[in-house]
Design an enzyme around this catalytic site. Structure first.
Site, PDB file in Angstrom:
ATOM      1  CE1 TYR A 172      -3.052  -2.997   0.305  1.00 34.66           C
ATOM      2  CE2 TYR A 172      -3.478  -2.449   2.595  1.00 34.66           C
ATOM      3  CZ  TYR A 172      -3.702  -3.256   1.498  1.00 34.66           C
ATOM      4  OH  TYR A 172      -4.590  -4.307   1.584  1.00 34.66           O
ATOM      5  N   PRO A 223     -15.908  -5.130   2.394  1.00 36.90           N
ATOM      6  CG  PRO A 223     -16.228  -4.485   4.628  1.00 36.90           C
ATOM      7  CD  PRO A 223     -15.169  -4.623   3.568  1.00 36.90           C
ATOM      8  CG  LEU A 224     -19.004  -1.056   3.227  1.00 36.30           C
ATOM      9  CD1 LEU A 224     -18.730   0.347   3.733  1.00 36.30           C
ATOM     10  CD2 LEU A 224     -20.427  -1.474   3.557  1.00 36.30           C
ATOM     11  N   GLY A 225     -18.197  -3.572  -0.961  1.00 33.85           N
ATOM     12  CA  GLY A 225     -18.095  -3.632  -2.411  1.00 33.85           C
ATOM     13  C   GLY A 225     -17.321  -2.475  -3.002  1.00 33.85           C
ATOM     14  N   GLY A 237     -17.101   0.429  -1.962  1.00 37.42           N
ATOM     15  CA  GLY A 237     -17.877   1.662  -1.872  1.00 37.42           C
ATOM     16  C   GLY A 237     -19.209   1.602  -2.578  1.00 37.42           C
ATOM     17  N   GLY A 275     -23.461   3.480  -4.111  1.00 39.48           N
ATOM     18  CA  GLY A 275     -24.074   3.136  -5.381  1.00 39.48           C
ATOM     19  C   GLY A 275     -23.251   3.597  -6.566  1.00 39.48           C
TER      20      GLY A 275
END
Length: 347
Positions: free
Chosen positions: A61, A209-211, A213, A218
């Site tokens: 990173y 875990p939130l794809g 973002g 969306g």
């Protein structure tokens, strides 16, 4: 309201962490010009003071700058308050030029480098970021086992590993945690990898875990990243325009259910991961304290069996269009390493 962060045992080897962690990639990786060290350290300290003590980084990173940032943030008494996880194995920039290494000399050099950048004597959880398909996993694990015996790392983890690789690695030295992509729109790990971890007593760390973002913002999240729009759409097929148009319906339904539950879409998506079991720790990343507070609030969202069925039906594996990564960016969770017998003595 942030909610209360409970503690969980991650795996069966003794590591205890906050039930939700903090992924630190976005603080220094790709979006670095927008974030100062001071601002990111403030986010990290707020997380720790709120009960989020499981911090996740990697030597790739930045590269390297994220570990340096964590080293600054954890000076003094802060270090004793956290469970620090980092990774090795990706030896160059993300993309086609990425080199994966798991040979003993590289494992040791990478660990020494991370210890120096993090400015710590010991790493709590050390993952192989991607498995080297040219080196038997047993060889890599033997060197990691030595690092445990030397007190340089406490626990060993794997990231994006296949079920067979996990078994082979665990036979050399117990694996404490496997990090994998698991969310409402990435569920392929449920068939084989998650059951393997549970059979062996290995904890599960859910990244993205939130794809990335999508499950919080969306389709507009791609537009909000205008400078990096091409990068996102090229590397992640789910953000290709033709796939995004289809996938936005998943976000719309998640939003509808979240409204009924009195929470945000992000909190609902995170709550779904938390409801997978007390052996699962999601590590959502953020660079904003307000988003951090909302993520912590997901721990207070209660989902009924009916809620879980509804969510899993609308976001079943075959309802999402597009692969997790581009074809050239292998995800390794179906890859194996060579048999130990293939490793020549001169290596």
């Amino acid at each position: 309201m942030e909610g209360v962060v409970r503690r969980i045992k991650l795996g069966s080897q003794g590591l205890e962490v906050s039930a939700q962690g903090l992924g630190c990639l976005g603080m220094c990786f790709y979006f670095r010009p927008r974030n100062s060290d001071e601002d990111m350290i403030e986010v990290i300290h707020h997380a720790i003071n709120s009960g989020i003590t499981f911090l996740d980084t990697s030597d790739t990173y930045g590269p390297h700058t994220n570990e340096i940032l964590l080293g600054k943030a954890l000076k003094g008494e802060w270090r004793e308050k956290v469970e620090l996880a980092t990774k090795f194995g990706i030896n160059s920039a993300v993309g086609a030029d990425m080199e994966i290494r798991g040979d003993p000399a590289y494992v040791r050099a990478a660990c020494e480098g991370s210890l120096k950048r993090l400015d710590v004597d010991c790493i709590d959880l050390y993952y192989q970021h991607r498995v080297d398909t040219n080196v038997p996993i047993e060889i890599t694990m033997r060197e990691l086992k030595k690092l445990v015996e030397e007190g340089k790392i406490k626990y060993i983890g794997l990231s994006e590993a296949s079920a067979s690789t996990i078994r082979r690695a665990h036979a050399v030295h117990p694996i404490t945690a496997v990090q994998l992509e698991w969310s409402l729109w990435s569920r392929d790990v449920e068939e084989e990898i998650v059951p393997t971890c549970r059979e062996l007593g290995i904890g599960i760390v859910s990244y993205s875990p939130l794809g990335r973002g999508f499950l919080s913002s969306g389709p507009k999240m791609v537009d909000n990243l205008s400078k990096n729009k091409d990068y996102w759409q090229q590397l992640f097929p789910r953000f290709h325009p033709e796939n995004l148009e289809h996938n936005k319906h998943i976000f719309d339904r998640v939003t509808e259910i979240a409204t009924k539950k009195g929470c945000t879409p992000a909190q609902l998506a995170l709550a779904w991961v938390h409801h997978q079991g007390d052996d699962v720790c999601p590590i959502p990343g953020t660079t904003k304290i307000e988003n951090l507070k909302q993520n912590i609030g997901a721990l207070s969202v209660k989902l009924t069996p009916e809620d879980m069925i509804e969510l899993e039906h609308l976001a079943s594996e075959d309802s999402v269009k597009g692969d997790r990564y581009e074809t050239g960016m292998a995800t390794w969770n179906t890859c194996d390493t060579p048999p130990l017998s293939s490793w020549k003595l001169e290596n």
